[in-house]
Design an enzyme around this catalytic site. Sequence first.
Site, PDB file in Angstrom:
ATOM      1  N   SER A 305     -31.921  -6.396 -26.855  1.00  0.00           N
ATOM      2  CA  SER A 305     -32.725  -7.579 -27.136  1.00  0.00           C
ATOM      3  C   SER A 305     -32.293  -8.283 -28.429  1.00  0.00           C
ATOM      4  O   SER A 305     -31.179  -8.795 -28.513  1.00  0.00           O
ATOM      5  CB  SER A 305     -34.208  -7.182 -27.172  1.00  0.00           C
ATOM      6  OG  SER A 305     -35.043  -8.299 -27.134  1.00  0.00           O
ATOM      7  N   ASP A 316     -19.210 -13.907 -30.940  1.00  0.00           N
ATOM      8  CA  ASP A 316     -18.777 -15.168 -30.344  1.00  0.00           C
ATOM      9  C   ASP A 316     -18.321 -16.179 -31.386  1.00  0.00           C
ATOM     10  O   ASP A 316     -17.523 -17.076 -31.084  1.00  0.00           O
ATOM     11  CB  ASP A 316     -19.905 -15.775 -29.501  1.00  0.00           C
ATOM     12  CG  ASP A 316     -20.098 -15.039 -28.182  1.00  0.00           C
ATOM     13  OD1 ASP A 316     -19.372 -14.061 -27.947  1.00  0.00           O
ATOM     14  OD2 ASP A 316     -20.980 -15.438 -27.401  1.00  0.00           O
ATOM     15  N   LYS A 330     -30.516  -6.238 -22.524  1.00  0.00           N
ATOM     16  CA  LYS A 330     -31.842  -6.828 -22.335  1.00  0.00           C
ATOM     17  C   LYS A 330     -31.816  -8.240 -22.906  1.00  0.00           C
ATOM     18  O   LYS A 330     -31.850  -8.429 -24.124  1.00  0.00           O
ATOM     19  CB  LYS A 330     -32.940  -6.015 -23.018  1.00  0.00           C
ATOM     20  CG  LYS A 330     -34.334  -6.632 -22.842  1.00  0.00           C
ATOM     21  CD  LYS A 330     -35.390  -5.875 -23.636  1.00  0.00           C
ATOM     22  CE  LYS A 330     -36.773  -6.509 -23.446  1.00  0.00           C
ATOM     23  NZ  LYS A 330     -36.861  -7.891 -23.947  1.00  0.00           N
TER      24      LYS A 330
END
Length: 539
Positions: A305, A316, A330
């Site tokens: 999460s 990224d 999640k």
Amino acid sequence: MTNNKKTTYSLGIVLLAAVLGVLVGLMFGPKLSWDNRDSFYDFTNSSPIDQMMTLVENTYVDSIDRDSLTTMAMSSLLSSLDPHSTFLPPKSFEEEREMMTGSFEGIGINLLYLNDTVFISNVHAGGPAHKAGVHAGDRIIYVDTTKVSGVGIASVSGDVVSLIRGPRHSKVTLKVNRDGSNKLIPIKVSRDVIMHPSIPAAVMLNKQTGYIRISHFSETTANEFHSSLLQLLNEGMQHLVLDLRGNSGGVLESSIYVVNELLPQGDLIVYTQGAHHRRKNVKATSGGLFETGKLTVMIDEYSASASEVVAGAIQDNDRGLIMGRRSFGKGLVQQQFELSNGGAMLLTIARYYSPSGRCIQRPYDKGTDAYYTDYLNRLLNDYASADSLLSAPGDTTQVFYTKKGRKVYGGGGIQPDVFLSYLIDTHFVYWNRLISKNVMEEVLFDELYHHYNDLKKRFPTVEAFEKGYKVSDATWQRVLTLGEKKGVPRNNASIAKYDSTMRNRYKALMAQSLFDDNAFYKVNLPYDQELQKALQRSK
């Protein structure tokens, strides 16, 4: 057909009709007629679900607790939507709220249950219990007038926390044993608001490398992280190791604040989107304390999460190196809705997407059971081999690109840049069995019970403890002997290989009890093999 056969046949028909009549009566009668329902239950303006619950509660063959039935029904309904929409009964909701807010009302102690005894494992510095004179190693015998320790009373121990907690400014009396004496010492403590930090450790590993561990994301994490960064930067930090292993998530906004300290202005942190929620981009703002220094983020299969939001944003944007094992996967956003019974519904309203466009959520289209079975299979495969599903790149048909053009893959979870396999070593099994049996803790708390004051006198600071405390051979022999008594046969080969590591674990647990969580990590981190691998690979 003879008369006897006719008679037998006719009797069979009559009996069959009688049996069918009974079965039909059992299945269809007595029936509640909607024409006379007012004489039974008033279902005016009630939903079919309410009607069903009322009928089950009042007419079912066995007695039914309506609250339990409601919890079961709501949980089943929500779990059919996705694996993370859920219903929290009032008690669970209160516990969840305490975790998210980072505070609760109590006296500031941690407990450990060993055999039939409730031990105080450590005391929060500056908290009510600390001010009242409670210390680690004390054995709690009574909470007010309720006995909680003693032979055959272990079942009461589960209620000790609820007995000790209470409204702010109310008082509770602990009757404890200490110093090896059976004498009861009454200690009256005034309850207060206790902070539950989400960052148990912020320490320097060497002259240039700082380490911050975030155990969960609560409403206080942003301030804790800012303060921790300032502290380590003032100590000369040039390389930060951010440890998110075992962090199952929490408050999304707090994870965004953490990333905001690490990314330059304008970089995309995360975006969310759902059927009833338009895409929302969250970008870094100016003023982050550590936007350019060297960064390593550690994750594992339990990182989920909000932890995955942090790892995905760093990866990224090519801001740092992600090390460990593929995270849980999640990526569903839950909104909390409080209900009239004191509980709450956590309902999925959107999905998380990393800056490259990866959906963090693992597929769950085959149902919740298959969803968790897939996760367990990943764990088992990784225990069996370093070349496992956890180290695999994910769904290679879902290709995404980082800011610098590196390939990353979808399919759920964040795949690390550097994979750290499990330590697969048969000699490690012996150590794990000692831990699972609480062998070290039992010997340690006996040492604290008899020698707490002497230990605090000899080692007034963490630094003095680090330099001066040694686990004696006599103490260690007590650990190994107790292990044998608890069904863990002594393994000399394992002891020879991991003796220093196991003794250091004992020392770290002692540091935690005498001081705080930070002290545990300062002592234990040099023996954290995954961390040491990460430091070597990040050079």
